[in-house]
Design a protein around this motif. Structure first.
Motif: not given
Length: 345
Positions: A19-24, A134-139, A141-154
């Motif tokens: 996972i790669v994510r940038e933050f200001d 693959d089970g983790m990906l299909s669960s 988790m991508d939604v949780g990761v992306k929304e979580g990092y968006d919340k961290l941005d906020e």
């Protein structure tokens, strides 16, 4: 909406997720949001869930556990241990879903400076086999990761003024505290009569008394002598919580009058944390860097008040310093420190 996208890549040859994510925000700020349990619970996971911290020992060798709830009902729980915590640089931890206790992921988080004040966060998660990955990906988790990092941005973006300044300065001091060995705490400091541990004790004790006497904010006593790092970590969380939600509280002092509590903390306490970072760094054998421009600005602001500052007893006589010395050395000399001080000299 966030200005940055979260990249999630599953390797075809090995059971990993990157996972790669940038933050200001600075690496210190992004790191603190991962290691401070109060901050972590506020952003981790999807927006539809809330997080309860069950256990959190945010240091190398510590354990952690948290649960996700929806409308008061536990949906999932996770646990693991901190294999390595390197302040503002790296976290290595294990990660296990309570529903599959035999599946353990090893995650390495690195906090890279972009060079412009921002951070590139990289997370490498290694699992035991492809089925688990693959089970983790299909669960989802991508939604949780992306929304979580968006919340961290906020969350990072909401911090301005005193709250943001404390987050930054406390992170610098915390990195020094966490780098100290048990033997370092008895080493002498540049403050006459103080050992390294006394620098931490001073910041913890006077500020809590300051808030109690001036604003009626009673914080539990902390035993710095028993565990300086644990006491400091709790203290930082306590002060940051006040700054994040000052709630209109006022601090009254016969010398300064009435001030919003967050402004009072910023003016008197956070500035003290920044200045004493030099003392602690020197005491434990690190080379301090308070920032050239900030040191110059602080010195310029203090010069017109020199006599008042001297009469207050807070600073000793100015130390000699060369005309071409750095702004940091000139600032330290102005407040009575010897810029060339080293333990044993």
């Amino acid at each position: 909406m966030t200005a940055h996208e979260t990249e999630i890549v599953a390797d075809e040859k090995v059971p990993t997720i990157e996972i790669v994510r940038e933050f200001d925000a600075t690496p210190e700020q992004v790191f603190r949001a991962h290691i401070d349990p109060e901050l972590y619970r506020r952003w981790v996971g999807p927006r539809s869930l809330t997080t309860r911290i069950l256990k959190w020992e945010g240091h190398t060798g510590g354990a952690w556990a948290f649960a996700n709830d929806r409308d008061g009902e536990e949906i999932a729980a996770f646990f693991g241990s901190f294999h390595e915590v390197r302040a503002s640089e790296r976290i290595v931890w294990t990660f296990t879903w309570k529903g599959a206790p035999d599946s353990v992921a090893l995650e390495t988080l690195t906090f890279e400076s972009r060079g412009d004040g921002g951070t590139r966060l990289k997370v490498l998660s290694v699992m035991s086999d492809f089925a688990t990955r693959d089970g983790m990906l299909s669960s989802g988790m991508d939604v949780g990761v992306k929304e979580g990092y968006d919340k961290l941005d906020e969350l990072l973006g909401h911090r301005t003024g005193p709250a943001q300044q404390h987050l930054q300065d406390a992170a610098m001091f915390t990195a020094l505290v966490e780098s100290a060995s048990p033997a370092d705490w008895s080493r002498p400091s540049p403050v006459s009569g103080w050992a390294a541990i006394d620098v931490v004790r001073h910041l913890v004790e006077w500020s809590r008394g300051f808030l109690a006497g001036g604003a009626g904010i009673e914080l539990p006593a902390l035993d710095v002598g028993a565990d300086p790092a644990a006491a400091w970590t709790q203290h930082v969380a306590d002060i940051q919580a006040i700054l994040d939600d000052p709630a209109g509280r006022v601090l009254s002092n016969p010398h300064t009058g009435d001030m919003p509590v967050d402004e009072a903390i910023d003016m008197f306490y956070t500035a003290d944390v920044w200045m004493h970072s030099w003392d602690l760094a020197k005491a434990i054998g690190r080379e301090p860097d308070l920032g050239r421009e900030r040191c110059a600005a602080a010195l310029e602001a203090m010069r017109p008040m020199e006599q008042v500052l001297r009469d207050s007893g807070q600073y000793g006589p100015a130390a000699p310093v060369a005309d071409d010395a750095s702004s940091q050395d000139k600032l330290m000399a102005f407040i009575g420190r010897d810029p060339a001080w080293q333990p044993g000299r």
